[in-house]
Design a protein around this motif. Sequence first.
Motif, PDB file in Angstrom:
ATOM      1  N   GLU A 145       0.835  -1.200   0.000  1.00 54.11           N
ATOM      2  CA  GLU A 145       0.000   0.000   0.000  1.00 54.11           C
ATOM      3  C   GLU A 145       0.875   1.258   0.000  1.00 54.11           C
ATOM      4  OE1 GLU A 145      -2.312   0.271   3.497  1.00 54.11           O
ATOM      5  OE2 GLU A 145      -3.725   1.690   2.618  1.00 54.11           O
ATOM      6  N   LEU A 148       2.453   1.837  -3.340  1.00 52.38           N
ATOM      7  CA  LEU A 148       1.469   2.371  -4.281  1.00 52.38           C
ATOM      8  C   LEU A 148       1.262   3.866  -4.034  1.00 52.38           C
ATOM      9  CD1 LEU A 148      -0.035   0.914  -6.465  1.00 52.38           C
ATOM     10  CD2 LEU A 148      -1.965   0.643  -4.951  1.00 52.38           C
ATOM     11  N   GLU A 149       1.262   4.237  -2.750  1.00 50.20           N
ATOM     12  CA  GLU A 149       1.098   5.642  -2.407  1.00 50.20           C
ATOM     13  C   GLU A 149       2.299   6.446  -2.915  1.00 50.20           C
ATOM     14  OE1 GLU A 149      -1.443   7.039  -1.028  1.00 50.20           O
ATOM     15  OE2 GLU A 149      -0.554   9.034  -0.889  1.00 50.20           O
ATOM     16  N   SER A 152       1.974   7.037  -6.535  1.00 47.31           N
ATOM     17  CA  SER A 152       1.038   8.088  -6.935  1.00 47.31           C
ATOM     18  C   SER A 152       1.602   9.465  -6.608  1.00 47.31           C
ATOM     19  CB  SER A 152      -0.317   7.872  -6.270  1.00 47.31           C
ATOM     20  OG  SER A 152      -0.355   8.493  -5.026  1.00 47.31           O
ATOM     21  N   ALA A 176       1.291 -12.166  -9.527  1.00 47.13           N
ATOM     22  CA  ALA A 176       0.135 -12.658 -10.281  1.00 47.13           C
ATOM     23  C   ALA A 176      -1.046 -11.708 -10.228  1.00 47.13           C
ATOM     24  CB  ALA A 176      -0.279 -14.023  -9.757  1.00 47.13           C
ATOM     25  N   ASN A 177      -0.861 -10.539  -9.635  1.00 48.01           N
ATOM     26  CA  ASN A 177      -1.969  -9.588  -9.538  1.00 48.01           C
ATOM     27  C   ASN A 177      -1.954  -8.672 -10.758  1.00 48.01           C
ATOM     28  OD1 ASN A 177      -3.684  -7.471  -8.859  1.00 48.01           O
ATOM     29  ND2 ASN A 177      -3.285  -7.743  -6.690  1.00 48.01           N
ATOM     30  N   HIS A 178      -2.953  -8.826 -11.653  1.00 50.85           N
ATOM     31  CA  HIS A 178      -2.859  -8.125 -12.935  1.00 50.85           C
ATOM     32  C   HIS A 178      -3.065  -6.628 -12.801  1.00 50.85           C
ATOM     33  CE1 HIS A 178      -7.168  -9.254 -12.678  1.00 50.85           C
ATOM     34  NE2 HIS A 178      -7.340  -8.065 -13.163  1.00 50.85           N
ATOM     35  N   TYR A 179      -3.677  -6.166 -11.692  1.00 48.27           N
ATOM     36  CA  TYR A 179      -3.887  -4.715 -11.558  1.00 48.27           C
ATOM     37  C   TYR A 179      -2.547  -3.974 -11.490  1.00 48.27           C
ATOM     38  CZ  TYR A 179      -8.703  -5.862 -10.563  1.00 48.27           C
ATOM     39  OH  TYR A 179      -9.979  -6.328 -10.645  1.00 48.27           O
ATOM     40  N   PHE A 180      -1.548  -4.598 -10.864  1.00 51.12           N
ATOM     41  CA  PHE A 180      -0.254  -3.927 -10.751  1.00 51.12           C
ATOM     42  C   PHE A 180       0.495  -3.961 -12.073  1.00 51.12           C
ATOM     43  CE2 PHE A 180      -0.766  -5.328  -6.183  1.00 51.12           C
ATOM     44  CZ  PHE A 180      -1.347  -4.126  -5.848  1.00 51.12           C
ATOM     45  N   LEU A 182      -0.994  -3.833 -14.866  1.00 57.10           N
ATOM     46  CA  LEU A 182      -1.687  -2.807 -15.648  1.00 57.10           C
ATOM     47  C   LEU A 182      -1.113  -1.423 -15.337  1.00 57.10           C
ATOM     48  CD1 LEU A 182      -4.044  -2.361 -17.575  1.00 57.10           C
ATOM     49  CD2 LEU A 182      -5.503  -2.027 -15.616  1.00 57.10           C
ATOM     50  N   CYS A 183      -0.955  -1.170 -14.036  1.00 54.61           N
ATOM     51  CA  CYS A 183      -0.411   0.125 -13.611  1.00 54.61           C
ATOM     52  C   CYS A 183       0.983   0.329 -14.205  1.00 54.61           C
ATOM     53  CB  CYS A 183      -0.366   0.139 -12.091  1.00 54.61           C
ATOM     54  SG  CYS A 183       0.118   1.671 -11.375  1.00 54.61           S
ATOM     55  N   LEU A 207      -3.202 -12.754 -17.547  1.00 55.83           N
ATOM     56  CA  LEU A 207      -3.581 -13.072 -16.170  1.00 55.83           C
ATOM     57  C   LEU A 207      -5.074 -12.897 -15.908  1.00 55.83           C
ATOM     58  CD1 LEU A 207      -0.643 -11.474 -14.188  1.00 55.83           C
ATOM     59  CD2 LEU A 207      -1.148 -13.879 -14.417  1.00 55.83           C
ATOM     60  N   SER A 208      -5.799 -12.216 -16.817  1.00 58.06           N
ATOM     61  CA  SER A 208      -7.221 -12.022 -16.570  1.00 58.06           C
ATOM     62  C   SER A 208      -7.969 -12.239 -17.879  1.00 58.06           C
ATOM     63  CB  SER A 208      -7.487 -10.615 -16.054  1.00 58.06           C
ATOM     64  OG  SER A 208      -6.970  -9.686 -16.954  1.00 58.06           O
ATOM     65  N   ARG A 213      -9.337  -2.938 -20.423  1.00 60.25           N
ATOM     66  CA  ARG A 213      -8.274  -1.943 -20.321  1.00 60.25           C
ATOM     67  C   ARG A 213      -6.958  -2.513 -20.846  1.00 60.25           C
ATOM     68  NH1 ARG A 213      -8.215   1.658 -14.864  1.00 60.25           N
ATOM     69  NH2 ARG A 213      -6.125   2.494 -15.029  1.00 60.25           N
TER      70      ARG A 213
ATOM     71  N   TYR B  70      -6.115 -18.796  -9.478  1.00 60.12           N
ATOM     72  CA  TYR B  70      -5.809 -17.478  -8.926  1.00 60.12           C
ATOM     73  C   TYR B  70      -6.684 -16.413  -9.565  1.00 60.12           C
ATOM     74  CZ  TYR B  70      -3.100 -13.803  -6.813  1.00 60.12           C
ATOM     75  OH  TYR B  70      -2.728 -12.728  -6.069  1.00 60.12           O
ATOM     76  N   GLU B  71      -7.030 -16.654 -10.849  1.00 65.97           N
ATOM     77  CA  GLU B  71      -7.852 -15.662 -11.541  1.00 65.97           C
ATOM     78  C   GLU B  71      -9.228 -15.553 -10.882  1.00 65.97           C
ATOM     79  OE1 GLU B  71      -8.034 -16.246 -15.754  1.00 65.97           O
ATOM     80  OE2 GLU B  71      -9.655 -14.783 -15.839  1.00 65.97           O
ATOM     81  N   TYR B  83      -6.482  -0.090  -5.728  1.00 63.40           N
ATOM     82  CA  TYR B  83      -5.776   1.190  -5.815  1.00 63.40           C
ATOM     83  C   TYR B  83      -6.176   2.166  -4.703  1.00 63.40           C
ATOM     84  CZ  TYR B  83      -4.169   0.067 -10.590  1.00 63.40           C
ATOM     85  OH  TYR B  83      -3.574  -0.508 -11.674  1.00 63.40           O
ATOM     86  N   ARG B  85      -5.846   2.409  -1.207  1.00 62.46           N
ATOM     87  CA  ARG B  85      -4.896   2.773  -0.150  1.00 62.46           C
ATOM     88  C   ARG B  85      -5.579   3.420   1.067  1.00 62.46           C
ATOM     89  NH1 ARG B  85      -3.163   5.200  -4.818  1.00 62.46           N
ATOM     90  NH2 ARG B  85      -3.407   7.258  -3.930  1.00 62.46           N
TER      91      ARG B  85
END
Lengths: 282, 118
Positions: A145, A148-149, A152, A176-180, A182-183, A207-208, A213, B70-71, B83, B85
């Motif tokens: 976290e 990530l802060e 930003s 394995a977390n696709h949001y990161f 993506l970022c 991964l998804s 996006r 995992y997906e 995102y 926080r």
Amino acid sequence: MSSAVELLSDIRQSSERRPFEVLKLAEPLLNTGKISRVDDVWLVYEQVFTAAIDEGQIELAKTILTILHKRFNDSQRVRRLYGMVNEAVGHPSEAKQLYQQMLDADETNVLASKRLVALLKAEGHTKEAISQLVTYLDTHANDFEAWLELCSLYLRHNLYPQAAFCVEEIILQQPANHYFHLCYAEICYTMGNLGTALKEYLRVVELSTDNVRGFYGVKLVADRILELGNLSKKEQQDAGLADAPQPATLQRLSQLATERLVHAYNSAGETSKKTAEAWLKE
Amino acid sequence: MSAGKGVAVAAFLSILHSGFAAREYLRYSKSIGRQDPALPIEIVLECLISLVVMTVAVVVSVGNLKPISYEAEMKRYSIDGIYSRPSFQVFNHRGRFLRPIADHPAMAEQAAKDKAAS
């Protein structure tokens, strides 16, 4: 009534910021006193407290804080909430003093050091916030976290390489977390590092399933690389394209992305479908 | 579903029965003075077959299985949640002015004025 409790718990676990819904759901619970029968009543109280100061309902927040203080007399977590009330009513210096006291008593207090960073950010002292957060991350390097802060905060100053580094750290922790991914891909694309951006966007769609996006990103980057055509060695290296795929592969990637996007928007509403198709035809 | 549970219970009883039979057999062997007795194949087979049947029946009757990829796990998280926080939230924002009009008397008044003006 129980469904409201479940919804509150869902919102809490998703860590999304939806204060208005939280207050709407919690209002009947608070008014009828049924909240005391909920299993994790103290977590719900804390959640409603945060929602209340988000919505500017300071009176409600203070009432909840009294209840929490009665139950957890010398809890650091509750003391932090006092600081947050001070932040919300516009007394940042008092809040800062409180957090500083908490840190003096125990300098490993994670919650207080994070609030100090947030306080600096709220006052607009982004640079101080960055340096404080860097010090914090020296000790707590596994706190995604905070990374990530920091990312930003760097992005606010358009410091893309630094922001990319922060996301790299997070990806190391949660590969394995696709949001990161993506970022990271979006930051690379902004920096003009097209080769890495393409790889990362492809990782996102790997991964998804049908990540819109991600596919937009693949299409944008693949078309951009094709558009650039033949570059000199130096330019290629700047754009990270030294080992870029062949033009034929890029064309097929772009086609694939278009196909998946059309498929994804087939089930969407008429207007968004039309907009998407118009964009894809360009 | 309930048929599966019935089968599981029956298979469990059958396992108990095989255990009881094995004990009875050993006691009988001892009383006639047989050295080093081996269990008869029927008892061993009863035990193993009912164990397999019970395992399958329990798995079938337990209800819908959840995906373990995992997906599927990641589907539970939204991009807003990842995102967001929460420990770095700041509170000097416009939240307090965004309350829906009906909930805020002053805002309702303002909205009525705006409407009259337009």
